[in-house]
Motif scaffolding. Structure first.
Motif, PDB file in Angstrom:
ATOM      1  N   LYS A  14      -1.608  -0.376   5.945  1.00 40.24           N
ATOM      2  CA  LYS A  14      -2.907  -1.039   5.970  1.00 40.24           C
ATOM      3  C   LYS A  14      -3.908  -0.309   6.876  1.00 40.24           C
ATOM      4  CE  LYS A  14      -1.366  -4.550   3.471  1.00 40.24           C
ATOM      5  NZ  LYS A  14      -1.799  -4.829   2.083  1.00 40.24           N
ATOM      6  N   PRO A  42       5.045  -0.272  -1.090  1.00 43.10           N
ATOM      7  CA  PRO A  42       4.062  -0.157  -2.178  1.00 43.10           C
ATOM      8  C   PRO A  42       2.746  -0.881  -1.907  1.00 43.10           C
ATOM      9  CG  PRO A  42       6.252  -0.717  -3.023  1.00 43.10           C
ATOM     10  CD  PRO A  42       6.322  -0.864  -1.533  1.00 43.10           C
ATOM     11  N   ASP A  43       2.747  -1.872  -1.009  1.00 42.69           N
ATOM     12  CA  ASP A  43       1.521  -2.629  -0.734  1.00 42.69           C
ATOM     13  C   ASP A  43       0.855  -2.207   0.569  1.00 42.69           C
ATOM     14  OD1 ASP A  43       3.472  -3.577   0.954  1.00 42.69           O
ATOM     15  OD2 ASP A  43       2.903  -5.693   0.766  1.00 42.69           O
ATOM     16  N   ALA A  44       1.182  -1.008   1.058  1.00 42.29           N
ATOM     17  CA  ALA A  44       0.691  -0.558   2.368  1.00 42.29           C
ATOM     18  C   ALA A  44      -0.750  -0.076   2.338  1.00 42.29           C
ATOM     19  CB  ALA A  44       1.587   0.549   2.915  1.00 42.29           C
ATOM     20  N   ASP A  46      -4.611  -0.696   0.812  1.00 44.50           N
ATOM     21  CA  ASP A  46      -5.498  -1.643   0.134  1.00 44.50           C
ATOM     22  C   ASP A  46      -6.410  -0.961  -0.887  1.00 44.50           C
ATOM     23  OD1 ASP A  46      -4.533  -3.907   1.442  1.00 44.50           O
ATOM     24  OD2 ASP A  46      -5.859  -3.606   3.160  1.00 44.50           O
ATOM     25  N   SER A  48      -6.313   2.204  -2.861  1.00 45.49           N
ATOM     26  CA  SER A  48      -5.495   3.375  -3.204  1.00 45.49           C
ATOM     27  C   SER A  48      -6.341   4.536  -3.715  1.00 45.49           C
ATOM     28  CB  SER A  48      -4.435   3.000  -4.237  1.00 45.49           C
ATOM     29  OG  SER A  48      -5.029   2.492  -5.414  1.00 45.49           O
ATOM     30  N   SER A  67      10.068  -0.438   0.099  1.00 48.02           N
ATOM     31  CA  SER A  67       9.583  -1.746   0.543  1.00 48.02           C
ATOM     32  C   SER A  67       9.053  -1.625   1.961  1.00 48.02           C
ATOM     33  CB  SER A  67      10.712  -2.784   0.484  1.00 48.02           C
ATOM     34  OG  SER A  67      11.786  -2.399   1.336  1.00 48.02           O
ATOM     35  N   HIS A  68       8.363  -2.655   2.422  1.00 49.18           N
ATOM     36  CA  HIS A  68       7.823  -2.658   3.782  1.00 49.18           C
ATOM     37  C   HIS A  68       8.974  -2.758   4.776  1.00 49.18           C
ATOM     38  CE1 HIS A  68       5.456  -3.413   7.277  1.00 49.18           C
ATOM     39  NE2 HIS A  68       5.709  -4.711   7.327  1.00 49.18           N
TER      40      HIS A  68
END
Length: 200
Positions: A14, A42-44, A46, A48, A67-68
């Motif tokens: 983030k 994958p969600d690190a 915002d 991309s 994963s986180h």
């Protein structure tokens, strides 16, 4: 082609992309340096699209975890694809300063650990010149109770791998844990008495 000597390793989660660009730009283009980003899941990221543009602009390498898993997992992922003799840890909101590469390159092949003094920076990236951290000389005894070498902290890649990398159970003090484990080999350490790192 010149051999990569320094792999600058930055765990990413983030990020403020403006600060990240300052981080990426500070590493600078050089054939003996690579910047390796460890993306913490994958969600690190915002934005991309903008992130990918920065990666391409500054020729960074990217490792993505499944994963986180935290800062240690992201750092280890980046270290796995690093090719330099030394790993230099750089946080995503910090940046390198001065002629940092010229100062550290002579020791990339001969030292186990290299650390430098440190600047402090404001949120906008201005250096607070009255807050320079002039670090003590190398002292294994002092390190037992105080992680005074902090960043900039570089370690020989082979030693990092031998020690098993960062341990996720020590996230938050993972650098100190790594340095303490390195003490067991009586490392050859060099202190650069210049502030080459800016901590925001």
């Amino acid at each position: 082609m010149n051999e990569i000597k320094i792999s600058v390793v930055t765990p990413i989660f983030k990020p403020n992309l403006s600060q990240l660009e300052e981080c990426l730009a500070s590493v600078g283009p050089n054939t003996q340096v690579e910047h390796v980003l460890g993306i913490d899941g994958p969600d690190a990221i915002d934005n991309s699209t903008q992130f990918d543009q920065l990666v391409k602009k500054y020729f960074a390498k990217v490792a993505l975890t499944d994963s986180h898993g935290g800062i240690s997992a992201a750092t280890n992922a980046a270290a796995e694809i690093a090719t330099g003799n030394m790993l230099l840890f750089l946080d995503q909101d910090d940046f390198l300063v001065g002629d940092w590469l010229k100062e550290v390159l002579p020791f990339a092949d001969i030292k186990d650990i290299v650390y430098s003094d440190r600047h402090t920076a404001s949120e906008d990236g201005s250096l607070l010149l009255d807050q320079v951290f002039r670090k003590p000389a190398w002292s294994p005894f002092r390190l037992l109770g105080n992680m005074y070498i902090s960043h900039f902290f570089a370690i020989r890649r082979e030693l990092f791998e031998k020690l098993g990398g960062m341990r996720p159970e020590f996230d938050g003090s993972q650098d100190h844990d790594l340095a303490l484990r390195a003490l067991e080999i009586d490392p050859d350490v060099h202190h650069i008495t210049l502030p080459l790192y800016a901590w925001r």
